[in-house]
Scaffold this motif. Structure first.
Motif, PDB file in Angstrom:
ATOM      1  N   GLY A 207       0.781  -1.225   0.000  1.00 53.04           N
ATOM      2  CA  GLY A 207       0.000   0.000   0.000  1.00 53.04           C
ATOM      3  C   GLY A 207       0.812   1.274   0.000  1.00 53.04           C
ATOM      4  O   GLY A 207       0.258   2.364  -0.224  1.00 53.04           O
ATOM      5  N   TYR A 208       2.111   1.163   0.231  1.00 55.59           N
ATOM      6  CA  TYR A 208       2.939   2.373   0.307  1.00 55.59           C
ATOM      7  C   TYR A 208       2.973   3.117  -1.026  1.00 55.59           C
ATOM      8  O   TYR A 208       2.752   4.339  -1.075  1.00 55.59           O
ATOM      9  N   LEU A 209       3.236   2.412  -2.109  1.00 55.92           N
ATOM     10  CA  LEU A 209       3.366   3.078  -3.406  1.00 55.92           C
ATOM     11  C   LEU A 209       2.034   3.665  -3.859  1.00 55.92           C
ATOM     12  O   LEU A 209       1.989   4.762  -4.438  1.00 55.92           O
ATOM     13  N   ALA A 210       0.943   2.960  -3.575  1.00 53.48           N
ATOM     14  CA  ALA A 210      -0.381   3.509  -3.881  1.00 53.48           C
ATOM     15  C   ALA A 210      -0.643   4.751  -3.039  1.00 53.48           C
ATOM     16  O   ALA A 210      -1.237   5.731  -3.513  1.00 53.48           O
ATOM     17  N   GLY A 211      -0.174   4.720  -1.791  1.00 47.44           N
ATOM     18  CA  GLY A 211      -0.323   5.890  -0.931  1.00 47.44           C
ATOM     19  C   GLY A 211       0.483   7.077  -1.421  1.00 47.44           C
ATOM     20  O   GLY A 211       0.027   8.230  -1.353  1.00 47.44           O
ATOM     21  N   VAL A 212       1.675   6.814  -1.930  1.00 52.08           N
ATOM     22  CA  VAL A 212       2.494   7.885  -2.514  1.00 52.08           C
ATOM     23  C   VAL A 212       1.765   8.506  -3.699  1.00 52.08           C
ATOM     24  O   VAL A 212       1.725   9.733  -3.854  1.00 52.08           O
ATOM     25  N   ARG A 213       1.155   7.658  -4.522  1.00 47.90           N
ATOM     26  CA  ARG A 213       0.411   8.160  -5.671  1.00 47.90           C
ATOM     27  C   ARG A 213      -0.747   9.054  -5.227  1.00 47.90           C
ATOM     28  O   ARG A 213      -0.978  10.119  -5.826  1.00 47.90           O
ATOM     29  N   GLU A 214      -1.459   8.666  -4.198  1.00 40.14           N
ATOM     30  CA  GLU A 214      -2.581   9.468  -3.701  1.00 40.14           C
ATOM     31  C   GLU A 214      -2.102  10.804  -3.137  1.00 40.14           C
ATOM     32  O   GLU A 214      -2.693  11.856  -3.417  1.00 40.14           O
ATOM     33  N   LEU A 215      -1.040  10.775  -2.336  1.00 37.96           N
ATOM     34  CA  LEU A 215      -0.521  12.007  -1.734  1.00 37.96           C
ATOM     35  C   LEU A 215      -0.026  12.977  -2.792  1.00 37.96           C
ATOM     36  O   LEU A 215      -0.306  14.185  -2.722  1.00 37.96           O
ATOM     37  N   THR A 216       0.734  12.472  -3.755  1.00 35.65           N
ATOM     38  CA  THR A 216       1.290  13.364  -4.777  1.00 35.65           C
ATOM     39  C   THR A 216       0.191  13.956  -5.645  1.00 35.65           C
ATOM     40  O   THR A 216       0.239  15.143  -5.998  1.00 35.65           O
ATOM     41  N   ARG A 217      -0.795  13.159  -5.965  1.00 35.76           N
ATOM     42  CA  ARG A 217      -1.898  13.675  -6.777  1.00 35.76           C
ATOM     43  C   ARG A 217      -2.676  14.754  -6.021  1.00 35.76           C
ATOM     44  O   ARG A 217      -3.040  15.793  -6.590  1.00 35.76           O
ATOM     45  N   ALA A 218      -2.891  14.539  -4.735  1.00 35.56           N
ATOM     46  CA  ALA A 218      -3.652  15.498  -3.935  1.00 35.56           C
ATOM     47  C   ALA A 218      -2.913  16.819  -3.762  1.00 35.56           C
ATOM     48  O   ALA A 218      -3.545  17.880  -3.642  1.00 35.56           O
ATOM     49  N   ARG A 219      -1.567  16.770  -3.761  1.00 37.88           N
ATOM     50  CA  ARG A 219      -0.775  17.980  -3.511  1.00 37.88           C
ATOM     51  C   ARG A 219      -0.191  18.576  -4.786  1.00 37.88           C
ATOM     52  O   ARG A 219       0.642  19.474  -4.718  1.00 37.88           O
ATOM     53  N   ASN A 220      -0.603  18.088  -5.962  1.00 37.63           N
ATOM     54  CA  ASN A 220      -0.074  18.575  -7.243  1.00 37.63           C
ATOM     55  C   ASN A 220       1.446  18.464  -7.278  1.00 37.63           C
ATOM     56  O   ASN A 220       2.166  19.413  -7.582  1.00 37.63           O
ATOM     57  N   VAL A 221       1.907  17.275  -6.952  1.00 37.61           N
ATOM     58  CA  VAL A 221       3.336  16.955  -6.916  1.00 37.61           C
ATOM     59  C   VAL A 221       3.582  15.783  -7.866  1.00 37.61           C
ATOM     60  O   VAL A 221       2.780  14.842  -7.919  1.00 37.61           O
ATOM     61  N   LEU A 222       4.662  15.805  -8.621  1.00 38.66           N
ATOM     62  CA  LEU A 222       4.973  14.726  -9.552  1.00 38.66           C
ATOM     63  C   LEU A 222       5.483  13.495  -8.809  1.00 38.66           C
ATOM     64  O   LEU A 222       6.300  13.604  -7.904  1.00 38.66           O
ATOM     65  N   PHE A 223       5.003  12.338  -9.197  1.00 40.12           N
ATOM     66  CA  PHE A 223       5.528  11.072  -8.692  1.00 40.12           C
ATOM     67  C   PHE A 223       6.466  10.525  -9.760  1.00 40.12           C
ATOM     68  O   PHE A 223       6.036  10.129 -10.848  1.00 40.12           O
ATOM     69  N   ILE A 224       7.773  10.518  -9.449  1.00 36.10           N
ATOM     70  CA  ILE A 224       8.783  10.035 -10.377  1.00 36.10           C
ATOM     71  C   ILE A 224       9.246   8.657  -9.916  1.00 36.10           C
ATOM     72  O   ILE A 224       9.751   8.507  -8.798  1.00 36.10           O
TER      73      ILE A 224
END
Length: 401
Positions: A207-224
């Protein structure tokens, strides 16, 4: 001196000691096997840190390279060439993205991703000039350039190279709360390895990587996602992120993209993100050269069949089952990984990772240690089950008292 000793002595005398290779001198290789200058055969259980996912001397890749060598190998990006558009189009399609920015080495691709994220932050997100922040994970390995080692926590990689490049925030790997707390309005990207290879093949919590995706999307931050080692079939999927159903904003690719034949790397993203570049703002003389594109196009075609991903998944299940059985005897403390990729923590009472690697070399198996008592196992995806079992049998023998 014997041929091996003479070659090693010459290398030690005339090359900088930035590596500590095992005392073997390879002269030829085929599939999952290598032969040294004395004619001894070794099972390759490292695969060039995943650069050789498709094995040594893969005929499809060699033939693609030979055909291109007869035509044109380099034009520079001053001109178009007839392999470039197909390479960019097909790699973008493989990634489910729109645009590709090709480079050569993995480190160059990571540097490109950093530059892309910052430029996107200033031009698109509206971050004040000179304030962009990129969040990375502790124990990362993204390369060895000055900027990249500036956000490493490995003192061996960092020592004596300062002053360091600012603009990075380091948080614990696998800790979503820490990642969330580190984000500010000036955060432009989160740069992560879906599995940390150099750190010992560390797999994050479910669930960590999915959580990173959710956080970055919510904060308008790129997930690289740095999939240089974990991508292109190694884990049983084309990309390691697929195990959590995650699609990042940007893939960073390398190693296996060149099939172990030529260095090829790329940043792959959307038109909105890679569209921030204008002519003259970034480039590489060799990036996207005809020879590299020809080989990479064959790699993409091979990955499209799904057979290598399936093979990595099936043999990977077998690998982890067999390694798991070794944890009952006391010699192996922990096994981590996914697909045909494992980090094996050896009990210090049995020897260091280097000592175990040397003992395996004496029995015809080549692996490499990392971080003290850990060895990495990552054979070419073309390895046969019989050869894999033979290699594991040598490990059992080395760990038997």
């Amino acid at each position: 001196m014997a041929t091996t000793d003479r070659a090693i002595a010459s290398a030690e005398a005339h090359s900088a000691h930035n590596y500590h290779p095992l005392p073997v001198v390879i002269a030829s290789a085929d599939g999952a096997w290598m032969t040294d200058v004395e004619g001894r055969r070794f099972l390759d259980m490292l695969a060039g840190y995943s650069a050789l996912n498709f094995g040594h001397g893969n005929r499809r890749l060699i033939e693609a390279a030979k055909a291109q060598l007869e035509r044109v190998t380099l034009t520079s990006r001053a001109f178009h060439h007839d392999r470039f558009a197909d390479f960019c189009t097909q790699l973008a399609e493989l990634c489910g993205m729109e645009m590709v920015l090709p480079m050569n080495t993995g480190a160059e691709a990571v540097e490109t991703a950093v530059k892309t994220a910052r430029k996107w932050g200033y031009r698109t997100k509206g971050v004040p000039d000179g304030t962009a922040k990129i969040i990375v994970a502790a124990d990362n390995f993204h390369g060895r350039t000055t900027t990249i080692i500036s956000f490493s926590t490995d003192e061996e990689a960092r020592a004596d190279y300062g002053p360091y490049t600012p603009g990075f925030e380091i948080v614990p790997y696998g800790d979503l709360a820490a990642l969330d707390a580190a984000m500010t309005d000036n955060t432009v990207a989160v740069l992560l390895e879906p599995i940390q290879g150099e750190a010992g093949v560390l797999v994050p919590p479910p669930g960590y990587l999915a959580g990173v995706r959710e956080l970055t999307r919510a904060r308008n931050v790129l997930f690289i996602a740095d999939e240089i080692q974990s991508g292109l079939g190694r884990t049983g999927k084309t990309f390691a992120l697929e195990h959590e159903g995650v699609v990042p904003d940007m893939y960073v690719l390398g190693k296996a993209l060149g099939g172990g034949v030529v260095p090829v790397s790329a940043v792959v993203s959307s038109a909105e993100i890679l569209g921030v570049f204008r002519p003259g703002e970034h480039g590489s003389t060799f990036g996207g050269n005809p020879l590299a594109c020809a080989v990479a196009l064959e790699v993409i075609a091979m990955l499209r069949t799904g057979e290598y991903q399936q093979r990595a998944a099936e043999l990977g299940d077998h690998l982890h089952h067999e390694l798991g059985l070794m944890t009952t005897g006391g010699a192996v403390e922990t096994v981590r990984g996914r697909g045909l990729w494992a980090g094996v923590d050896i009990s210090p009472s049995y020897g260091t990772g280097r000592e175990i690697s040397e003992k395996l070399m004496d029995r015809g198996v080549l692996v490499k240690d990392t971080h003290g008592s850990t060895i990495r196992i990552a054979p070419p995806l073309v390895i046969s089950k019989e050869d894999l079992d033979w290699g594991l049998e040598q490990l059992r023998a080395v760990l038997t008292r």
